[in-house]
Design an enzyme around this catalytic site. Structure first.
Site, PDB file in Angstrom:
ATOM      1  N   ARG A  34       0.827  -1.192  -0.057  1.00  0.00           N
ATOM      2  CA  ARG A  34       0.069  -0.047   0.049  1.00  0.00           C
ATOM      3  C   ARG A  34       0.900   1.280   0.085  1.00  0.00           C
ATOM      4  O   ARG A  34       0.620   2.251  -0.676  1.00  0.00           O
ATOM      5  CB  ARG A  34      -1.026   0.124   1.127  1.00  0.00           C
ATOM      6  CG  ARG A  34      -2.087  -0.814   0.788  1.00  0.00           C
ATOM      7  CD  ARG A  34      -3.155  -1.026   1.999  1.00  0.00           C
ATOM      8  NE  ARG A  34      -4.124  -1.661   1.525  1.00  0.00           N
ATOM      9  CZ  ARG A  34      -5.375  -1.952   2.235  1.00  0.00           C
ATOM     10  NH1 ARG A  34      -5.136  -1.838   3.851  1.00  0.00           N
ATOM     11  NH2 ARG A  34      -6.452  -2.447   1.937  1.00  0.00           N
ATOM     12  N   LYS A 196     -18.356 -17.789   1.744  1.00  0.00           N
ATOM     13  CA  LYS A 196     -19.870 -17.725   1.934  1.00  0.00           C
ATOM     14  C   LYS A 196     -20.580 -16.898   0.934  1.00  0.00           C
ATOM     15  O   LYS A 196     -20.221 -15.673   0.434  1.00  0.00           O
ATOM     16  CB  LYS A 196     -19.706 -16.712   3.174  1.00  0.00           C
ATOM     17  CG  LYS A 196     -19.434 -17.279   4.422  1.00  0.00           C
ATOM     18  CD  LYS A 196     -19.829 -16.388   5.609  1.00  0.00           C
ATOM     19  CE  LYS A 196     -19.372 -16.932   6.721  1.00  0.00           C
ATOM     20  NZ  LYS A 196     -19.405 -16.041   8.055  1.00  0.00           N
ATOM     21  N   GLY A 352      -9.276  -9.707  -0.548  1.00  0.00           N
ATOM     22  CA  GLY A 352      -7.895 -10.258   0.025  1.00  0.00           C
ATOM     23  C   GLY A 352      -7.559 -11.658  -0.284  1.00  0.00           C
ATOM     24  O   GLY A 352      -6.504 -12.001  -0.532  1.00  0.00           O
TER      25      GLY A 352
HETATM   26  P1  AMP Z   1     -14.095 -15.297   1.565  1.00  0.00           P
HETATM   27  O1  AMP Z   1     -13.358 -14.500   2.594  1.00  0.00           O
HETATM   28  O2  AMP Z   1     -15.604 -15.485   1.382  1.00  0.00           O
HETATM   29  O3  AMP Z   1     -13.670 -14.819  -0.039  1.00  0.00           O
HETATM   30  O4  AMP Z   1     -13.465 -16.704   1.425  1.00  0.00           O
HETATM   31  C1  AMP Z   1     -12.195 -17.188   1.345  1.00  0.00           C
HETATM   32  C2  AMP Z   1     -12.036 -18.486   2.272  1.00  0.00           C
HETATM   33  O5  AMP Z   1     -12.891 -19.525   1.593  1.00  0.00           O
HETATM   34  C3  AMP Z   1     -10.479 -19.065   2.059  1.00  0.00           C
HETATM   35  O6  AMP Z   1      -9.974 -18.839   3.484  1.00  0.00           O
HETATM   36  C4  AMP Z   1     -10.705 -20.444   1.549  1.00  0.00           C
HETATM   37  O7  AMP Z   1     -10.061 -21.485   2.324  1.00  0.00           O
HETATM   38  C5  AMP Z   1     -12.306 -20.576   1.886  1.00  0.00           C
HETATM   39  N1  AMP Z   1     -12.654 -21.617   0.878  1.00  0.00           N
HETATM   40  C6  AMP Z   1     -12.672 -21.874  -0.376  1.00  0.00           C
HETATM   41  N2  AMP Z   1     -13.160 -22.968  -0.607  1.00  0.00           N
HETATM   42  C7  AMP Z   1     -13.836 -23.607   0.160  1.00  0.00           C
HETATM   43  C8  AMP Z   1     -14.447 -24.910   0.457  1.00  0.00           C
HETATM   44  N3  AMP Z   1     -14.525 -25.534  -0.431  1.00  0.00           N
HETATM   45  N4  AMP Z   1     -14.565 -25.224   1.883  1.00  0.00           N
HETATM   46  C9  AMP Z   1     -14.328 -24.458   2.505  1.00  0.00           C
HETATM   47  N5  AMP Z   1     -13.818 -23.284   2.612  1.00  0.00           N
HETATM   48  C10 AMP Z   1     -13.375 -22.748   1.386  1.00  0.00           C
END
Ligand code: AMP
Length: 394
Positions: A34, A196, A352
């Site tokens: 940054r 999510k 991120g």
């Molecule tokens: P987000 O912050 O919603 O973009 O989620 C990122 C996180 O999603 C990362 O830490 C990944 O490890 C997790 N992730 C991605 N695919 C999966 C999965 N199939 N099962 C559980 N966690 C996941």
């Protein structure tokens, strides 16, 4: 306005930068991305005869906290700028005003963490008025906080009618997002992954107005598969969002957007590199297993879609990329996007975790643009006009 449209000569230029950088336990900068990203604007101001008065926040302090003082970044900042700077141990008041007035053409002055005052996050008008006395011109170059209506981003610019604008970083971020959302060359593809569905509903809805193809991967894909009647075993699922997932699929269908879910997935008994794994159809996951990455058929199919696209927006990993056994899908998708970029597609990566993933794979320079702002980028792709951007436009 753009910074290039403003007269900066002999002006004190108050610049909102984003120096909210991660620090290590010895209070040294752990990732200087940054700070590096702000240098172009700072050098531009110096070259055009101005004085830089830099304001920023760091972390979420509760009053003054030494570990969140911006003095901790001075050494790294001076090294990157290759110039001595002046650090002031406050950001507002008569003493600071006097020091800013006494600064000379070409000087770089960094003020203390704005968030040591709760008025910053509260969007306090009097606080913003106090800050406004420190400069003649206001520039916002902090994309990472442009989605916050705080004193320094949303309110302060109202005191600079006709004398405010976007810094070079902010305008580059805005251009990159517009290159996808407003002026994207079709076929436009978005790849949305991560854990999510609930955190990305508005994004998915807005993207159905923009894209031709939508790949949904990562943990959020399973809620969609279950909504379609699939057996997802122990995979991540947000039961409360099954209806919403179905609505998004219908919305996309109504707008002729092709939604692509993974066909096959790597399943595991637990989230551990040591666990036994298998590759199965995403609609038929055994009861004791959970989906942790996309499988080879999905990788192949997604690769074809990616290479066929001219504009690509990627947010969120396709699997649990933090574990070496479950990172192949995310890596292969990153490689496909990098190849498409080489062949002339415009690719924007943001959020991120996608950035952590491409850094882990050593692919930081393989995309057209990597956004520096997580939340700000996500709110932009929801179709919102960010307060910090709106405030410098009117
Ligand atoms: P987000 O912050 O919603 O973009 O989620 C990122 C996180 O999603 C990362 O830490 C990944 O490890 C997790 N992730 C991605 N695919 C999966 C999965 N199939 N099962 C559980 N966690 C996941």
């Amino acid at each position: 306005m753009l910074i290039s449209e403003l007269d900066l000569n002999n002006k004190k230029v108050l610049v909102r930068v984003d120096f909210n950088v991660p620090m290590n336990e010895n209070l040294k900068v752990a990732d200087n991305t940054r700070i590096k990203s702000s240098l172009k604007t700072i050098l531009y101001i110096i070259k055009n005869g101005g004085t830089c008065i830099l304001i920023s926040h760091m972390g979420r302090p509760n009053g003054y906290e030494e570990k969140l003082s911006l003095k901790n970044i001075v050494e790294e900042f001076e090294m990157l700028l290759n110039k001595k700077i002046t650090f002031l141990d406050d950001c507002i008041g008569d003493k600071i005003k006097k020091a800013c007035q006494e600064s000379q053409k070409g000087d770089v002055v960094l003020l203390e963490n704005l968030r040591f005052y709760p008025e910053e996050e509260a969007g306090d008008v009097n606080f913003a008025r106090g800050l406004s006395t420190l400069g003649d011109v206001y520039i916002n170059d902090a994309f990472g906080t442009a989605h916050r209506n705080h004193a320094s981003t949303g309110i302060l610019p109202t005191f600079f009618k006709g004398k405010k604008g976007m810094g070079l970083l902010l305008s580059k971020e805005v251009d990159a997002i517009e290159k996808v959302l407003k002026n994207g060359t079709p076929p436009i593809l978005s790849i949305i992954g991560g854990a999510k569905v609930s955190s990305k509903i508005e994004i998915l809805k807005n993207l159905t107005n923009v894209v031709d193809d939508l790949i949904i991967g990562g943990g959020m894909a399973y809620t969609f598969v279950k909504a379609n009647g699939g057996e997802i075993g122990n995979s991540l699922c947000e039961e409360a969002f099954l209806d919403e997932a179905q609505k998004i699929l219908l919305l996309a269908k109504g707008k002729n957007v092709k939604v692509h879910l993974p066909q096959d997935v790597i399943v595991s008994e637990k989230l551990s590199n040591a666990a036994i794994t298998d590759t199965v159809n995403i609609y038929n996951i055994p009861r004791t297993m959970e989906g942790v990455d996309i499988g080879p058929l999905s990788i192949k199919k997604f690769n074809k879609i990616i290479l066929n696209s001219k504009t690509i927006l990627w947010n969120g990993p396709l699997g649990v990329f933090e574990m070496s056994n479950f990172q192949n899908g995310t890596k292969q998708v990153a490689l496909s996007i990098a190849n498409a970029t080489k062949l002339g597609a415009f690719s924007l990566v943001g959020g991120g975790d996608s950035i952590s993933a491409i850094k882990l794979f050593g692919m930081g320079d393989k995309f057209s643009y990597i956004s520096t702002g997580g939340g700000a980028m996500l709110e932009s792709i929801q179709g919102k006009v960010l307060p910090g951007i709106k405030a410098v436009l009117n």
